[in-house]
Design a protein around this motif. Structure first.
Motif, PDB file in Angstrom:
ATOM      1  N   GLY A   8       0.827  -1.200   0.000  1.00 28.90           N
ATOM      2  CA  GLY A   8       0.000   0.000   0.000  1.00 28.90           C
ATOM      3  C   GLY A   8       0.857   1.243   0.000  1.00 28.90           C
ATOM      4  O   GLY A   8       2.078   1.182   0.110  1.00 28.90           O
ATOM      5  N   ILE A  15      -2.644  -2.912   1.126  1.00 33.05           N
ATOM      6  CA  ILE A  15      -4.017  -2.680   0.662  1.00 33.05           C
ATOM      7  C   ILE A  15      -4.807  -3.972   0.592  1.00 33.05           C
ATOM      8  O   ILE A  15      -6.015  -3.957   0.416  1.00 33.05           O
ATOM      9  N   ILE A  25      -9.236  -7.300   2.074  1.00 27.41           N
ATOM     10  CA  ILE A  25      -8.914  -6.024   1.438  1.00 27.41           C
ATOM     11  C   ILE A  25      -9.699  -4.910   2.120  1.00 27.41           C
ATOM     12  O   ILE A  25     -10.882  -5.064   2.425  1.00 27.41           O
ATOM     13  N   THR A  27     -10.148  -0.718   1.202  1.00 22.95           N
ATOM     14  CA  THR A  27      -9.758   0.252   0.183  1.00 22.95           C
ATOM     15  C   THR A  27     -10.617   1.506   0.221  1.00 22.95           C
ATOM     16  O   THR A  27     -11.740   1.487   0.724  1.00 22.95           O
ATOM     17  N   ASN A  30      -9.120   6.738  -4.951  1.00 22.54           N
ATOM     18  CA  ASN A  30      -7.895   7.507  -5.183  1.00 22.54           C
ATOM     19  C   ASN A  30      -8.138   8.992  -4.962  1.00 22.54           C
ATOM     20  O   ASN A  30      -7.341   9.668  -4.328  1.00 22.54           O
ATOM     21  N   LEU A  43     -13.581   3.452  -5.994  1.00 26.81           N
ATOM     22  CA  LEU A  43     -13.258   2.455  -4.978  1.00 26.81           C
ATOM     23  C   LEU A  43     -13.612   1.047  -5.446  1.00 26.81           C
ATOM     24  O   LEU A  43     -12.812   0.119  -5.301  1.00 26.81           O
ATOM     25  N   ARG A  46     -11.142  -0.145  -8.051  1.00 21.03           N
ATOM     26  CA  ARG A  46      -9.886  -0.510  -7.384  1.00 21.03           C
ATOM     27  C   ARG A  46     -10.040  -1.834  -6.653  1.00 21.03           C
ATOM     28  O   ARG A  46      -9.154  -2.686  -6.703  1.00 21.03           O
ATOM     29  N   LEU A  47     -11.170  -2.020  -5.964  1.00 25.32           N
ATOM     30  CA  LEU A  47     -11.423  -3.252  -5.229  1.00 25.32           C
ATOM     31  C   LEU A  47     -11.399  -4.445  -6.174  1.00 25.32           C
ATOM     32  O   LEU A  47     -10.794  -5.474  -5.872  1.00 25.32           O
ATOM     33  N   GLN A  50      -7.860  -5.229  -7.083  1.00 20.31           N
ATOM     34  CA  GLN A  50      -7.142  -5.808  -5.944  1.00 20.31           C
ATOM     35  C   GLN A  50      -7.551  -7.266  -5.722  1.00 20.31           C
ATOM     36  O   GLN A  50      -6.709  -8.124  -5.436  1.00 20.31           O
ATOM     37  N   GLU A 109     -15.329   3.949   2.635  1.00 23.78           N
ATOM     38  CA  GLU A 109     -14.252   2.962   2.705  1.00 23.78           C
ATOM     39  C   GLU A 109     -14.927   1.603   2.788  1.00 23.78           C
ATOM     40  O   GLU A 109     -15.989   1.473   3.395  1.00 23.78           O
TER      41      GLU A 109
END
Length: 122
Positions: A8, A15, A25, A27, A30, A43, A46-47, A50, A109
């Motif tokens: 991270g 992360i 995870i 996250t 950004n 988010l 990104r999740l 990941q 989050e």
């Protein structure tokens, strides 16, 4: 067994990590200056990346905890979530949504636990 970790940007934490059949995870978006809907879409994108990096996918999420800075906007979050998670109920995780004081301008989050693809039965 070895713990796999995704590095991270924040000091002292990764992360995401995977151990045995499970992926963990947490996250955020950004761009935390954006509104809730934009942060949520970022988010979730990104999740998904990941999860894939740790050998899983969104359909393998077992549990999700959503932290919202403003619970009065939960419906806005839910609309984006439902679009992202899809209509197949067999892929819907257990999910809790709680109000929280979040860092900086973070609106949302998410913390998830998922199963690694290699440990899923056909």
């Amino acid at each position: 067994m070895k713990i796999e970790r995704l590095p991270g940007k924040a000091l002292g934490r990764s992360i995401g990590s995977a151990f045995g059949p499970f992926v963990f995870i947490a996250t955020v978006a950004n761009d935390r200056t954006a509104n809730l809907v934009v942060q949520t879409k970022d988010l979730l994108s990104r999740l998904e990346d990941q999860l894939l990096a740790l050998g899983s996918h969104k359909g393998a999420i077992v549990s999700a905890t959503v932290y919202l800075a403003d619970m009065s906007r939960k419906t806005e979050f839910d609309n984006v979530w439902v679009e992202w998670i899809g209509d197949d109920q067999s892929h819907w995780p257990q999910r809790a949504c709680v109000g929280a004081v979040l860092a900086e301008q973070t609106a949302v989050e998410i913390s998830v636990i998922a199963v690694c693809r290699a440990h899923m039965s056909a």
